[in-house]
Scaffold this motif. Structure first.
Motif, PDB file in Angstrom:
ATOM      1  N   GLU A  36       0.858  -1.264  -0.107  1.00  0.00           N
ATOM      2  CA  GLU A  36       0.189  -0.009   0.055  1.00  0.00           C
ATOM      3  C   GLU A  36       0.893   1.280  -0.129  1.00  0.00           C
ATOM      4  OE1 GLU A  36      -3.398   0.003  -0.130  1.00  0.00           O
ATOM      5  OE2 GLU A  36      -3.449  -1.995  -0.136  1.00  0.00           O
ATOM      6  N   PRO A  37       0.425   2.220  -0.540  1.00  0.00           N
ATOM      7  CA  PRO A  37       1.061   3.573  -0.541  1.00  0.00           C
ATOM      8  C   PRO A  37       1.503   4.038   1.082  1.00  0.00           C
ATOM      9  CG  PRO A  37      -0.853   3.840  -1.949  1.00  0.00           C
ATOM     10  CD  PRO A  37      -1.048   2.651  -0.908  1.00  0.00           C
ATOM     11  N   ALA A  38       2.579   4.846   1.345  1.00  0.00           N
ATOM     12  CA  ALA A  38       2.904   5.036   2.658  1.00  0.00           C
ATOM     13  C   ALA A  38       2.229   6.495   2.940  1.00  0.00           C
ATOM     14  CB  ALA A  38       4.295   5.476   2.429  1.00  0.00           C
ATOM     15  N   SER A  39       2.251   6.764   4.185  1.00  0.00           N
ATOM     16  CA  SER A  39       1.739   8.333   4.592  1.00  0.00           C
ATOM     17  C   SER A  39       2.828   8.859   5.539  1.00  0.00           C
ATOM     18  CB  SER A  39       0.570   8.135   5.234  1.00  0.00           C
ATOM     19  OG  SER A  39       0.501   7.352   6.637  1.00  0.00           O
ATOM     20  N   ARG A  40       2.549  10.223   5.777  1.00  0.00           N
ATOM     21  CA  ARG A  40       3.576  10.969   6.591  1.00  0.00           C
ATOM     22  C   ARG A  40       2.771  12.056   7.241  1.00  0.00           C
ATOM     23  NH1 ARG A  40       9.494  13.770   5.617  1.00  0.00           N
ATOM     24  NH2 ARG A  40       8.059  15.385   4.541  1.00  0.00           N
ATOM     25  N   THR A  41       2.456  11.952   8.384  1.00  0.00           N
ATOM     26  CA  THR A  41       1.713  13.209   9.242  1.00  0.00           C
ATOM     27  C   THR A  41       2.623  13.782  10.355  1.00  0.00           C
ATOM     28  OG1 THR A  41       0.874  11.614  10.874  1.00  0.00           O
ATOM     29  CG2 THR A  41      -0.572  12.013   8.782  1.00  0.00           C
ATOM     30  N   VAL A  42       2.210  15.140  10.380  1.00  0.00           N
ATOM     31  CA  VAL A  42       2.797  16.025  11.560  1.00  0.00           C
ATOM     32  C   VAL A  42       2.429  15.702  12.818  1.00  0.00           C
ATOM     33  CG1 VAL A  42       3.397  18.255  12.288  1.00  0.00           C
ATOM     34  CG2 VAL A  42       3.521  17.701   9.781  1.00  0.00           C
ATOM     35  N   VAL A  43       3.254  15.408  13.774  1.00  0.00           N
ATOM     36  CA  VAL A  43       2.929  15.019  15.031  1.00  0.00           C
ATOM     37  C   VAL A  43       2.955  16.212  15.747  1.00  0.00           C
ATOM     38  CG1 VAL A  43       3.451  13.739  17.199  1.00  0.00           C
ATOM     39  CG2 VAL A  43       3.456  12.834  14.904  1.00  0.00           C
ATOM     40  N   SER A  44       4.167  17.239  15.575  1.00  0.00           N
ATOM     41  CA  SER A  44       3.969  18.408  16.432  1.00  0.00           C
ATOM     42  C   SER A  44       4.918  19.378  15.715  1.00  0.00           C
ATOM     43  CB  SER A  44       5.037  18.090  17.799  1.00  0.00           C
ATOM     44  OG  SER A  44       6.278  17.396  17.563  1.00  0.00           O
ATOM     45  N   HIS A  64       4.858   3.275   6.759  1.00  0.00           N
ATOM     46  CA  HIS A  64       5.230   2.299   5.468  1.00  0.00           C
ATOM     47  C   HIS A  64       5.779   0.915   5.772  1.00  0.00           C
ATOM     48  CE1 HIS A  64       9.343   2.959   6.761  1.00  0.00           C
ATOM     49  NE2 HIS A  64       9.134   4.236   6.648  1.00  0.00           N
ATOM     50  N   VAL A  65       5.670   0.111   4.723  1.00  0.00           N
ATOM     51  CA  VAL A  65       6.288  -1.036   4.820  1.00  0.00           C
ATOM     52  C   VAL A  65       7.701  -1.102   4.884  1.00  0.00           C
ATOM     53  CG1 VAL A  65       4.405  -2.273   3.488  1.00  0.00           C
ATOM     54  CG2 VAL A  65       6.450  -1.605   2.346  1.00  0.00           C
ATOM     55  N   GLY A  66       8.308  -2.184   5.514  1.00  0.00           N
ATOM     56  CA  GLY A  66       9.878  -2.193   5.858  1.00  0.00           C
ATOM     57  C   GLY A  66      10.477  -1.963   4.325  1.00  0.00           C
ATOM     58  N   GLN A  67       9.778  -2.613   3.165  1.00  0.00           N
ATOM     59  CA  GLN A  67      10.565  -2.619   1.942  1.00  0.00           C
ATOM     60  C   GLN A  67      10.170  -1.417   1.433  1.00  0.00           C
ATOM     61  OE1 GLN A  67       9.623  -5.482   3.428  1.00  0.00           O
ATOM     62  NE2 GLN A  67      11.647  -6.406   3.527  1.00  0.00           N
TER      63      GLN A  67
END
Length: 255
Positions: A36-44, A64-67
């Motif tokens: 699946e696609p990865a994601s990145r969100t701002v925590v602080s 994201h997956v390890g690979q």
């Protein structure tokens, strides 16, 4: 340099050429369609208070997956009971680098798999592959980054068309030459046609020899066929099955 000290070795390294073999990863990079696609969100975030002083800190949540991106595949990724990424010692992360260049063949045939003749020609030019080497397959495929479509290269036949290793060459490298690891620019060890048909037997073979591999390498066109050293590192995740890696090469300039 006779009996060099570590300080002397470091001085040599500082005067050498350093090449980053790692793609920058983010949420939209090419990846295996199995993931699946990865994601990145701002925590602080960092804020500026009423008095002008900075407060807080910037942090992100990565999913994201390890690979993902340029990454390590430890043996346990395909073979139960063999080494996970935290089992691989740091002594296997700094190795002589041998680069087999098959770009000419790949330009004519995107389904090309490296042959015994390619390996023989490399050894005619450079001598026998040194034991304990990291052997990388230079196909030129990383020039297609960051396009998922171009990296997978699907054809009207519904199959992916990208180059890969061959069982004959891998057998020679791991069972006769004593290679420690291998790597390539594509998403898989096997050719795209094989992967499209559910055949990942070459990746299973490599990892089944209890050796690791690095996938989705970058900038192999910037390092020589022989004479370089590769440094391949990754996080020490307990019983990890793969993770984004930071990989680079160092070689001395010609005098």
């Amino acid at each position: 340099m006779n009996n060099p000290t570590l300080a002397g070795v470091l001085e040599i390294l500082r005067g050498s050429v350093w090449v980053d073999l790692t793609h920058t990863f983010h949420t939209d990079i090419p990846h295996s369609p199995a993931f699946e696609p990865a994601s990145r969100t701002v925590v602080s975030t960092i804020e500026r208070g009423a008095d002008g002083a900075l407060t807080g800190f910037l942090s992100h949540d990565y999913r994201h997956v390890g690979q993902w991106g340029t990454h390590v595949d430890p043996p346990a990724h395909f073979v139960p009971g063999l080494r996970h990424q935290d089992d691989i010692p740091v002594t296997e992360m700094v190795l002589p680098l041998a680069v087999i260049d098959v770009r000419r063949h790949v330009r004519a045939d995107p389904d090309y798999a490296v042959t015994d003749d390619d390996l023989a020609q490399w050894e005619n030019r450079n001598g026998r592959i040194p034991a304990g080497s990291f052997v990388a397959l230079r196909t030129g495929w990383s020039s297609r980054w960051p396009s998922q479509e171009k990296m997978l290269n699907p054809g009207p036949d519904g199959l992916f068309h990208y180059p890969g290793w061959s069982r004959e060459v891998l057998t020679t490298l791991f069972e006769d030459r004593g290679a420690t690891a291998c790597g390539h620019e594509t998403t898989d060890t096997d050719t795209g046609i094989s992967v499209s048909r559910g055949d990942s037997s070459l990746e299973r073979y490599v990892l089944g020899t209890d050796h690791y591999q690095i996938e989705l390498m970058a900038n192999l066109d910037q390092v020589p066929e022989s004479g370089a050293v590769i440094v391949a590192t990754w996080p020490k995740a307990l019983r990890g099955s793969g993770f984004p890696a930071r990989v680079f090469a160092i070689y001395q300039k010609d005098e």
